[in-house]
Enzyme design. Structure first.
Site, PDB file in Angstrom:
ATOM      1  N   HIS A   1       0.850  -1.191   0.000  1.00 28.52           N
ATOM      2  CA  HIS A   1       0.000   0.000   0.000  1.00 28.52           C
ATOM      3  C   HIS A   1       0.885   1.240   0.000  1.00 28.52           C
ATOM      4  O   HIS A   1       2.122   1.144   0.069  1.00 28.52           O
ATOM      5  CB  HIS A   1      -0.955  -0.001   1.193  1.00 28.52           C
ATOM      6  CG  HIS A   1      -0.317   0.083   2.535  1.00 28.52           C
ATOM      7  ND1 HIS A   1       0.513  -0.896   3.029  1.00 28.52           N
ATOM      8  CD2 HIS A   1      -0.378   1.034   3.507  1.00 28.52           C
ATOM      9  CE1 HIS A   1       0.916  -0.584   4.240  1.00 28.52           C
ATOM     10  NE2 HIS A   1       0.404   0.606   4.554  1.00 28.52           N
TER      11      HIS A   1
ATOM     12  N   HIS B   1       1.233   3.947   2.003  1.00 27.00           N
ATOM     13  CA  HIS B   1       1.687   4.697   3.165  1.00 27.00           C
ATOM     14  C   HIS B   1       3.206   4.849   3.105  1.00 27.00           C
ATOM     15  O   HIS B   1       3.925   3.944   2.655  1.00 27.00           O
ATOM     16  CB  HIS B   1       1.268   4.006   4.460  1.00 27.00           C
ATOM     17  CG  HIS B   1      -0.113   4.372   4.903  1.00 27.00           C
ATOM     18  ND1 HIS B   1      -0.876   3.591   5.748  1.00 27.00           N
ATOM     19  CD2 HIS B   1      -0.886   5.476   4.634  1.00 27.00           C
ATOM     20  CE1 HIS B   1      -2.048   4.178   5.965  1.00 27.00           C
ATOM     21  NE2 HIS B   1      -2.069   5.311   5.307  1.00 27.00           N
TER      22      HIS B   1
ATOM     23  N   ASP C   1       5.721   4.705   5.117  1.00 30.13           N
ATOM     24  CA  ASP C   1       6.662   3.760   5.724  1.00 30.13           C
ATOM     25  C   ASP C   1       6.811   2.481   4.915  1.00 30.13           C
ATOM     26  O   ASP C   1       7.617   1.614   5.262  1.00 30.13           O
ATOM     27  CB  ASP C   1       6.267   3.437   7.173  1.00 30.13           C
ATOM     28  CG  ASP C   1       4.875   2.835   7.296  1.00 30.13           C
ATOM     29  OD1 ASP C   1       3.977   3.250   6.551  1.00 30.13           O
ATOM     30  OD2 ASP C   1       4.681   1.959   8.160  1.00 30.13           O
TER      31      ASP C   1
ATOM     32  N   ASP D   1      -0.400  -4.060   5.910  1.00 27.94           N
ATOM     33  CA  ASP D   1      -1.081  -3.574   7.109  1.00 27.94           C
ATOM     34  C   ASP D   1      -2.556  -3.945   7.038  1.00 27.94           C
ATOM     35  O   ASP D   1      -3.220  -3.709   6.020  1.00 27.94           O
ATOM     36  CB  ASP D   1      -0.947  -2.062   7.222  1.00 27.94           C
ATOM     37  CG  ASP D   1       0.482  -1.632   7.515  1.00 27.94           C
ATOM     38  OD1 ASP D   1       1.360  -2.504   7.569  1.00 27.94           O
ATOM     39  OD2 ASP D   1       0.702  -0.420   7.687  1.00 27.94           O
TER      40      ASP D   1
END
Length: 313
Positions: free
Chosen positions: A63, A65, A67, A211
């Site tokens: 994904h 994000h 990080d 996540d």
């Protein structure tokens, strides 16, 4: 199959853990490495390993994000300086190509190799004669995918004594039989590969989950997998926060592995709220539900060999 964790932290780097990145080493199978996510400073982490960036063939992004992607432009750029010439394929959600391309355009970055972008949707995202990779949406706060990597059945071992009994001489004919080819001997007899080879062996399956909160998709992707890599951002004491932030606890990850009838579970994406002395308790809690649980630290190295998961200490 070998797994090396390059970053096992959640959200931002800490003194103990870098942001998310995982290398699946397929050096014996295809002479390459696949990366899963590429958090900030992944290329710095690679410097402390034997991984060669030019050997990285595919990158699977779960994904968008930061990080999980902020290390991507730097890694891709350095791959050029380090002799990368072969095509590299990047799989990820919609918007990934746009972001990487914008980074290169603004920084005037030139690559010595082509990049193929695959916009991931649920289903098969890659397949060849060796592997098939399926993706499925998980349940996070933005679109996030889990990946299931399945090795196709392996050719059974050659029964050399049986081949000798049938008059097959030493040399290249044995190799052909091992590779599934039928051969004809000098006397005109045909020796069939199926008669001198053991039944095909089942390949391994590894599931890498991005996540996610506890969900059915994670269980489905992990079904009967040899190894499941699952996030454990929270613990059972903060379970009320996990779902609201789209994350899982160590206990929920263990439940996924148990309900999926997986072989082994590796917990990663660990929040910086947990100090090193907390990890033993977190692992014990997971083991109470799923005994074959491990914790990953940065540079942890696991090898799947003879139906066992071996961790290099």
């Amino acid at each position: 199959m070998q797994l090396q964790f390059l970053g096992t932290g959640a959200g931002m780097p800490s003194k103990e853990r870098n942001t998310s990145a995982l290398a699946l080493k397929l050096l014996e199978e295809r002479g390459t490495v696949w990366l899963f996510d590429c958090g900030e400073a992944t290329q710095h982490q690679i410097l402390h390993t034997t991984i060669r960036p030019r050997k990285v063939e595919k990158i699977f992004i779960t994904h968008l994000h930061g990080d999980h992607i902020f290390g991507l432009p730097g890694f891709l750029s350095s791959r050029s300086f380090l002799g990368g010439e072969d095509i590299l394929t990047i799989y990820g959600p919609k918007g990934l190509k746009e972001w990487v391309t914008a980074s290169f355009n603004v920084s005037k970055t030139h690559l010595t190799y082509p990049i193929e972008y695959v916009e991931v949707q649920e289903g098969v995202v890659f397949e060849d004669e060796q592997f098939i990779v399926n993706a499925q949406l998980l349940e996070h706060v933005i679109p996030c995918y889990g990946y299931r990597v399945e090795q196709k059945p392996l050719q059974g071992e050659l029964l050399i004594e049986k081949a000798k009994e049938l008059g097959v001489p030493k040399g290249p004919l044995l190799g052909k039989l091992k590779n599934g080819e039928d051969i004809t001997l000098e006397d005109g007899r045909t020796v069939y590969s199926r008669d001198v080879t053991a039944p095909p062996k089942k390949g391994y399956t590894i599931t890498v989950l991005g996540d996610t909160k506890y969900c059915d998709s994670a269980i489905k992707l992990s079904e009967n997998a040899n190894v499941v890599v699952h996030e454990a951002t929270f613990d059972h004491k903060t379970e009320h926060l996990a779902a609201s932030y789209g994350h899982s606890t160590n206990v929920e990850a263990a439940r996924v592995a148990k309900e999926a009838n997986a072989g082994f579970l590796i917990l990663n994406h660990i929040s910086s709220r947990f100090l090193p002395h907390d990890l033993e308790d977190l692992l014990l809690e997971a083991k109470e539900i799923f005994p074959n649980s491990f914790f990953a630290n940065d540079f942890s190295h696991f090898e799947w060999k003879n139906s066992e998961l071996l961790e290099d200490k």
